[in-house]
Write a protein that holds these residues in place. Structure first.
Motif, mmCIF file in Angstrom:
data_model
loop_
_atom_site.group_PDB
_atom_site.id
_atom_site.type_symbol
_atom_site.label_atom_id
_atom_site.label_comp_id
_atom_site.label_asym_id
_atom_site.label_seq_id
_atom_site.Cartn_x
_atom_site.Cartn_y
_atom_site.Cartn_z
ATOM 1 N N SER A 41 0.851 -1.198 0.000
ATOM 2 C CA SER A 41 0.000 0.000 0.000
ATOM 3 C C SER A 41 0.879 1.237 0.000
ATOM 4 O O SER A 41 2.090 1.143 0.225
ATOM 5 C CB SER A 41 -0.827 0.068 1.281
ATOM 6 N N ALA A 42 0.259 2.377 -0.177
ATOM 7 C CA ALA A 42 0.982 3.647 -0.094
ATOM 8 C C ALA A 42 1.391 3.902 1.360
ATOM 9 O O ALA A 42 0.731 3.447 2.286
ATOM 10 C CB ALA A 42 0.094 4.774 -0.604
ATOM 11 N N THR A 47 -2.204 8.491 0.626
ATOM 12 C CA THR A 47 -3.379 8.567 -0.253
ATOM 13 C C THR A 47 -4.279 9.733 0.153
ATOM 14 O O THR A 47 -4.749 10.494 -0.693
ATOM 15 C CB THR A 47 -4.144 7.223 -0.244
ATOM 16 N N GLU A 74 1.423 4.032 -4.235
ATOM 17 C CA GLU A 74 1.863 2.635 -4.167
ATOM 18 C C GLU A 74 3.183 2.440 -4.919
ATOM 19 O O GLU A 74 3.994 1.601 -4.547
ATOM 20 C CB GLU A 74 0.770 1.717 -4.729
ATOM 21 N N PHE A 136 -3.735 -1.779 -4.988
ATOM 22 C CA PHE A 136 -4.726 -0.714 -5.185
ATOM 23 C C PHE A 136 -4.928 -0.315 -6.647
ATOM 24 O O PHE A 136 -5.929 0.250 -6.997
ATOM 25 C CB PHE A 136 -4.283 0.487 -4.334
ATOM 26 N N ARG A 150 -10.861 2.766 -1.824
ATOM 27 C CA ARG A 150 -10.046 2.884 -0.619
ATOM 28 C C ARG A 150 -9.895 1.522 0.070
ATOM 29 O O ARG A 150 -10.841 0.755 0.164
ATOM 30 C CB ARG A 150 -10.650 3.899 0.359
ATOM 31 N N GLY A 151 -8.697 1.266 0.529
ATOM 32 C CA GLY A 151 -8.426 -0.014 1.186
ATOM 33 C C GLY A 151 -8.257 -1.169 0.208
ATOM 34 O O GLY A 151 -8.181 -2.329 0.597
ATOM 35 N N GLY A 152 -8.164 -0.840 -1.092
ATOM 36 C CA GLY A 152 -8.207 -1.867 -2.130
ATOM 37 C C GLY A 152 -6.986 -2.770 -2.242
ATOM 38 O O GLY A 152 -7.029 -3.785 -2.945
ATOM 39 N N SER A 153 -5.895 -2.425 -1.563
ATOM 40 C CA SER A 153 -4.693 -3.267 -1.691
ATOM 41 C C SER A 153 -4.911 -4.684 -1.177
ATOM 42 O O SER A 153 -4.284 -5.623 -1.663
ATOM 43 C CB SER A 153 -3.520 -2.654 -0.930
HETATM 44 N N1 ASP Z 1 -3.556 3.367 -0.484
HETATM 45 C C1 ASP Z 1 -4.930 3.024 -0.676
HETATM 46 C C2 ASP Z 1 -5.776 3.639 0.431
HETATM 47 O O1 ASP Z 1 -5.263 4.305 1.312
HETATM 48 C C3 ASP Z 1 -5.157 1.564 -0.771
HETATM 49 C C4 ASP Z 1 -4.853 0.763 0.486
HETATM 50 O O2 ASP Z 1 -4.159 1.235 1.371
HETATM 51 O O3 ASP Z 1 -5.286 -0.375 0.556
HETATM 52 O O4 ASP Z 1 -6.969 3.488 0.437
#
Ligand code: ASP
Ligand code: MG
Length: 409
Positions: A41-42, A47, A74, A136, A150-153
Motif C-alpha cells: 500500500s501507499a 493517499t 503505491e 490498489f 479505498r483499502g483496495g490493496s
Molecule cells: N492506499 C490506498 C488507500 O489508502 C489503498 C490501500 O491502502 O489499501 O486506500
C-alpha cells in the motif's frame, strides 16, 4: 517450499525504518526457500494527502485523473522497498499494476478486477526474484490506470494470490489479527485464532476495519488461504478459511461489530396496497443507493410505514428522491435520523442454535438500551440503536457472549 503472497498496509511502510522492517520479513520468507510476491500500500497517510492536494487544484477533478494521481502512492512504496531489499543483497524487482497484469474494468475510483494475467510476475519468480507489486491499482482495456477503491490493496493481494494459486496470502497490518470486537472499544476483546470466510465477510462489511470486504469475497470464491497478522509483533495472526476447527467451548458467535456509517429513513402513512415497497426500493436502486435493514409496520387508519437504513453519505439523496416522488408513492411524511448506529453479532454457529437473538436482546435490555430496528441473516443479527448507546451496546453484548459463555479459541 511454496509460493507466498504477502501484503503490507500503509502503516507498515510508513517510514524508512518500517520499510527496512518489512524488507526483513520479506527476505526472511525468501531465505526459507519460498517464492515471494509482495503487494504494498501507499505509505502512511499518502493517499489522503494526495486527495487533499487534488482538492486544492480542482475539487471536481475527473475520476480518471484522480486515479492517475492516487496510484503514485503505491509506486513510491514499491520502489523504496525494492531499494531496501537491494541493499540487503537480494534479487528483487518492483512492478506496477499494469506490469503485473491487473486488468480491471473502467470504473475509475472503484474499479473491479476482471482478471489477472501475471506472466511477468511468473517470469520474475522463475528468475528467483522477489517480486513487489503495487496494490490498489490496475489498468483498464484502454491502458488507463484505475484504482480499486479505498483499502483496495487487500483485494489486489488476494486477486494475485488466486491468480498465482499461492499456498498462502498473508495480510500484514498494524493489528495482530481479527478480534471479537474492536479492542479500542471493548477492553476484553480477544484475538481469534481462526474465522470462516462468511463470518469475516459479515464483519468486514459491518465495519470491522481490518480487511477490505471485496478481498474476503475473492478469497472465499478462490479458496485462498488467508492470514491476518502484524508486521510489528511477529506473533501468529488470525487464519481466515472456509471451515474452522470445531468449537471446543460453547460460543456461537465470533464477533461483535459496530457501524456508525448508517442513517434511518421512515416513510410514514403509505397506502396498504401491493407495489408500494417495490416502488420505493426501485427508486433507491435507480439512484444506486444501497439499502440495508428494512422494516414494515402497520400505521394508523389502515396505512403502513416503511423504515429502512442507508449509509450516511446517501441519506440526503434518498430523502430527496422520496420527496420528489411523494405523489407517486402517496405517503404522509418522511422522518429521518442519522443519530443511529448498527451493532451486530456474527457467528456461523448461530445457524444451529436458537437463543442467540434472545441473549443479545437481553444484554441490551439489562443495560437499558432501546432497539430501533432489527435484522437477521443466517449468521448475523443486527440492531439499530441510538448512536450514543453504540459503544456501550457493543461492550455489553460482547460481555454477555464472551465472558459468560467462554470463548472460542
Ligand atoms: N492506499 C490506498 C488507500 O489508502 C489503498 C490501500 O491502502 O489499501 O486506500
Ligand atoms: Mg488498508
Amino acid at each position: 517450499m511454496g509460493l507466498i503472497v504477502q501484503k503490507f498496509g500503509g502503516s507498515s511502510v510508513a517510514d524508512a525504518d518500517r520499510i527496512r522492517n518489512v524488507a526483513r520479513i520479506i527476505t526472511e520468507t525468501y531465505r526459507r526457500g519460498h517464492k515471494v510476491v509482495v503487494i504494498l500500500s501507499a505509505q502512511g497517510d499518502t493517499t489522503d494527502d494526495l486527495i487533499t492536494k487534488a482538492a486544492e487544484i480542482n475539487p471536481e477533478a475527473s475520476r480518471r485523473e484522480m486515479d492517475m494521481l492516487l496510484a503514485t502512492g503505491e509506486q513510491v512504496s514499491c520502489a523504496l522497498c525494492a531499494m531496501a531489499i537491494e541493499a540487503m543483497g537480494y534479487p528483487v524487482i518492483s512492478l506496477t499494476g499494469w506490469q503485473s497484469g491487473m486488468k480491471t474494468n473502467s470504473s475509475f475510483g472503484n474499479a473491479r478486477i476482471k482478471r489477472v494475467v501475471p506472466e511477468r510476475v511468473l517470469d520474475e519468480l522463475d528468475r528467483r526474484s522477489i517480486v513487489l507489486v503495487t496494490g490498489f491499482q490496475g489498468v483498464n482495456k484502454y491502458g488507463d490506470i484505475t484504482t480499486l477503491g479505498r483499502g483496495g490493496s487487500d483485494t489486489s493481494a488476494v486477486a494475485m494470490a488466486a491468480a498465482l494459486q499461492a499456498d498462502l496470502c498473508q495480510i500484514f497490518t498494524d493489528v495482530d489479527g481479527i478480534y471479537t470486537a474492536d479492542p479500542r472499544i471493548v477492553k476484553n476483546a480477544r484475538k481469534l485464532e481462526e474465522i470462516t470466510f462468511d463470518e469475516m465477510l459479515e464483519l468486514a462489511t459491518l465495519g470491522a476495519q481490518v480487511l477490505h470486504n471485496r478481498s474476503v469475497e475473492l478469497a472465499k470464491r478462490y479458496n485462498v488461504n488467508l492470514e491476518v497478522l502484524s508486521s510489528f509483533t511477529g506473533t501468529p495472526g488470525t487464519k481466515v478459511k472456509e471451515v474452522v476447527k470445531p468449537m471446543m467451548e460453547k460460543t456461537y458467535i465470533s464477533g461483535v461489530a459496530k457501524d456508525k456509517d448508517v442513517a434511518r429513513l421512515a416513510v410514514i402513512g403509505l397506502a396498504d396496497e401491493p407495489g408500494i415497497a417495490f416502488r420505493i426500493f426501485s427508486l433507491m436502486a435507480k439512484e444506486k443507493i444501497n439499502v440495508d435493514i428494512i422494516l414494515q409496520s402497520i400505521g394508523r387508519h389502515s396505512t403502513k410505514d416503511i423504515s429502512f437504513t442507508v449509509c450516511k453519505g446517501d441519506l440526503e439523496q434518498a430523502q430527496k428522491v422520496l420527496d420528489e416522488n411523494k405523489s407517486l408513492l402517496g405517503f404522509d411524511h418522511v422522518d429521518v435520523s442519522d443519530n443511529v448506529a448498527k451493532v451486530s453479532v456474527v457467528g456461523a454457529g448461530m445457524v444451529n442454535n436458537s437463543g442467540v437473538a434472545a441473549t443479545m436482546f437481553e444484554a441490551l435490555y439489562n443495560a437499558g438500551i432501546n432497539i430501533n430496528m432489527i435484522s437477521t441473516s443466517e449468521i448475523k443479527i443486527s440492531v439499530l440503536v441510538n448512536i450514543e448507546d453504540a459503544d456501550r451496546a457493543t461492550q455489553v453484548i460482547h460481555d454477555r457472549f464472551f465472558d459468560e459463555y467462554g470463548h472460542r479459541d
